[in-house]
Write a protein that holds these residues in place. Structure first.
Motif, PDB file in Angstrom:
ATOM      1  N   ARG A  49       0.806  -1.343  -0.115  1.00 28.66           N
ATOM      2  CA  ARG A  49       0.313  -0.387   0.313  1.00 28.66           C
ATOM      3  C   ARG A  49       0.788   0.940  -0.119  1.00 28.66           C
ATOM      4  O   ARG A  49       0.646   2.762   0.822  1.00 28.66           O
ATOM      5  CB  ARG A  49      -1.390  -0.306   1.350  1.00 28.66           C
ATOM      6  CG  ARG A  49      -2.312  -1.473   0.856  1.00 28.66           C
ATOM      7  CD  ARG A  49      -3.344  -1.142   2.167  1.00 28.66           C
ATOM      8  NE  ARG A  49      -3.848  -2.610   2.644  1.00 28.66           N
ATOM      9  CZ  ARG A  49      -4.281  -2.415   3.377  1.00 28.66           C
ATOM     10  NH1 ARG A  49      -4.245  -2.995   3.420  1.00 28.66           N
ATOM     11  NH2 ARG A  49      -5.513  -3.948   3.110  1.00 28.66           N
ATOM     12  N   ILE A  51       2.392   2.872  -3.169  1.00 26.02           N
ATOM     13  CA  ILE A  51       1.904   3.450  -3.813  1.00 26.02           C
ATOM     14  C   ILE A  51       0.920   4.510  -4.624  1.00 26.02           C
ATOM     15  O   ILE A  51      -0.588   4.263  -3.391  1.00 26.02           O
ATOM     16  CB  ILE A  51       1.240   2.364  -4.970  1.00 26.02           C
ATOM     17  CG1 ILE A  51       2.517   1.343  -5.672  1.00 26.02           C
ATOM     18  CG2 ILE A  51       1.182   2.833  -6.287  1.00 26.02           C
ATOM     19  CD1 ILE A  51       3.976   1.558  -5.883  1.00 26.02           C
ATOM     20  N   THR A  52       1.179   5.855  -4.876  1.00 29.56           N
ATOM     21  CA  THR A  52      -0.366   6.999  -4.680  1.00 29.56           C
ATOM     22  C   THR A  52      -0.538   6.922  -5.585  1.00 29.56           C
ATOM     23  O   THR A  52      -0.844   5.695  -7.008  1.00 29.56           O
ATOM     24  CB  THR A  52       0.703   8.232  -4.409  1.00 29.56           C
ATOM     25  OG1 THR A  52       0.806   7.414  -6.137  1.00 29.56           O
ATOM     26  CG2 THR A  52       1.893   8.204  -3.716  1.00 29.56           C
ATOM     27  N   GLY A  53      -2.235   7.200  -5.628  1.00 29.82           N
ATOM     28  CA  GLY A  53      -3.394   7.024  -6.788  1.00 29.82           C
ATOM     29  C   GLY A  53      -2.594   7.337  -7.933  1.00 29.82           C
ATOM     30  O   GLY A  53      -3.194   7.111  -9.222  1.00 29.82           O
ATOM     31  N   GLN A  55       0.469   7.273  -8.546  1.00 27.37           N
ATOM     32  CA  GLN A  55       1.749   6.389  -9.622  1.00 27.37           C
ATOM     33  C   GLN A  55       0.652   5.117  -9.659  1.00 27.37           C
ATOM     34  O   GLN A  55       0.868   4.753 -10.786  1.00 27.37           O
ATOM     35  CB  GLN A  55       1.970   6.035  -8.403  1.00 27.37           C
ATOM     36  CG  GLN A  55       3.653   6.649  -7.963  1.00 27.37           C
ATOM     37  CD  GLN A  55       3.590   6.760  -7.031  1.00 27.37           C
ATOM     38  OE1 GLN A  55       3.523   5.742  -6.114  1.00 27.37           O
ATOM     39  NE2 GLN A  55       5.214   7.360  -6.771  1.00 27.37           N
ATOM     40  N   ASN A  56      -0.614   4.953  -9.294  1.00 28.78           N
ATOM     41  CA  ASN A  56      -1.495   3.957  -9.728  1.00 28.78           C
ATOM     42  C   ASN A  56      -2.135   4.050 -11.154  1.00 28.78           C
ATOM     43  O   ASN A  56      -1.910   2.728 -11.937  1.00 28.78           O
ATOM     44  CB  ASN A  56      -2.706   3.292  -8.602  1.00 28.78           C
ATOM     45  CG  ASN A  56      -2.658   1.928  -8.934  1.00 28.78           C
ATOM     46  OD1 ASN A  56      -1.945   1.253  -9.243  1.00 28.78           O
ATOM     47  ND2 ASN A  56      -3.835   2.031  -7.739  1.00 28.78           N
ATOM     48  N   ALA A  59       0.145   3.781 -13.638  1.00 31.66           N
ATOM     49  CA  ALA A  59       0.636   2.649 -13.665  1.00 31.66           C
ATOM     50  C   ALA A  59      -0.365   1.474 -14.642  1.00 31.66           C
ATOM     51  O   ALA A  59      -0.643   0.696 -15.863  1.00 31.66           O
ATOM     52  CB  ALA A  59       0.702   1.058 -12.082  1.00 31.66           C
ATOM     53  N   LEU A  60      -2.108   1.773 -14.148  1.00 27.81           N
ATOM     54  CA  LEU A  60      -3.221   1.525 -14.817  1.00 27.81           C
ATOM     55  C   LEU A  60      -2.514   1.781 -16.520  1.00 27.81           C
ATOM     56  O   LEU A  60      -3.322   1.367 -17.477  1.00 27.81           O
ATOM     57  CB  LEU A  60      -4.360   1.881 -14.487  1.00 27.81           C
ATOM     58  CG  LEU A  60      -4.616   1.297 -12.994  1.00 27.81           C
ATOM     59  CD1 LEU A  60      -5.669   2.010 -12.769  1.00 27.81           C
ATOM     60  CD2 LEU A  60      -4.949  -0.195 -13.337  1.00 27.81           C
ATOM     61  N   THR A 186       4.148  -2.306 -11.180  1.00 26.94           N
ATOM     62  CA  THR A 186       3.313  -1.260 -10.932  1.00 26.94           C
ATOM     63  C   THR A 186       4.688  -0.479 -11.571  1.00 26.94           C
ATOM     64  O   THR A 186       4.422   0.439 -12.474  1.00 26.94           O
ATOM     65  CB  THR A 186       3.422  -0.643  -9.485  1.00 26.94           C
ATOM     66  OG1 THR A 186       2.616  -1.477  -9.147  1.00 26.94           O
ATOM     67  CG2 THR A 186       2.459   0.732  -9.532  1.00 26.94           C
TER      68      THR A 186
END
Length: 203
Positions: A49, A51-53, A55-56, A59-60, A186
């Motif tokens: 947990r 990974i920041t929003g 960064q996520n 990654a998506l 990620t």
């Protein structure tokens, strides 16, 4: 008649090879760094947990800007016409809905996959068997397009046989996920998204 333009596709390009090898070396370095940090189930499946929003989100984006997405969407548009475009945005509409429906149960139960939640509430063995079968079928069709794109890139870049290129790509993909877990996966996707966005053609 004007002479046909010459193309460098399929010929060895030292600059491209060097940059490609640098990218592979850097991502394998990230995998090694992540493997040393991945000691618990939470770190493997949820990156601890950490990974920041933002960064996520990157990654998506990197995950969906893939060979399978480009080849699959191009193929279905070529066969179905404009009706095929719905598949390029359908996942974007469905993904947040699914996330909102399963994110809270996952967090409340301390589980990491949807099958874990259903198996916790129902009979575990048939649920896990069905989840494994569904995952393998889905990944098989997705992986075919992904591996074809990556294997073709390897073949064009290094002049390798297509089968050998597929094996090398598969080994790299397994190494990223198996040793680095979600942290490495990620960050590899973040780097990929940044490179793709930075290399987009200017309008």
């Amino acid at each position: 008649m004007p002479q046909a333009a010459q193309t460098a596709i399929g010929t060895l390009n030292p600059v491209a090879v060097v940059f490609f090898l640098l990218f592979v070396a850097s991502t394998l370095g990230i995998t090694y760094w992540a493997a040393k940090r991945t000691r618990t189930t939470k770190e493997f499946y949820a990156a601890g947990r950490s990974i920041t929003g933002f960064q996520n989100g990157l990654a998506l984006a990197g995950d969906y800007m893939s060979a399978a997405s480009f080849l699959g969407i191009a193929g279905i548009v070529s066969t179905k016409g404009y009706d095929g475009l719905i598949y390029s945005v359908g996942w974007l509409v469905g993904w947040p809905i699914i996330m909102f429906l399963i994110a809270e149960p996952l967090r409340n139960l301390g589980k990491y996959t949807f099958s874990d939640v259903v198996a916790y509430r129902l009979v575990a063995r048939p649920i896990r068997a069905a989840a494994a079968f569904g995952s393998l079928v889905t990944v098989l069709f997705y992986l075919i397009a992904q591996m074809v794109g990556a294997g073709t890139l390897f073949r064009l870049m290094f002049g390798l046989p297509f089968e050998l290129a597929l094996v090398l790509v598969g080994i790299l993909m397994i190494a990223y996920v198996l040793f680095g877990g979600m942290i490495a996966t990620t960050w590899v996707q973040i780097i990929k998204a940044v490179l793709l966005l930075a290399a987009r053609p200017s309008s």
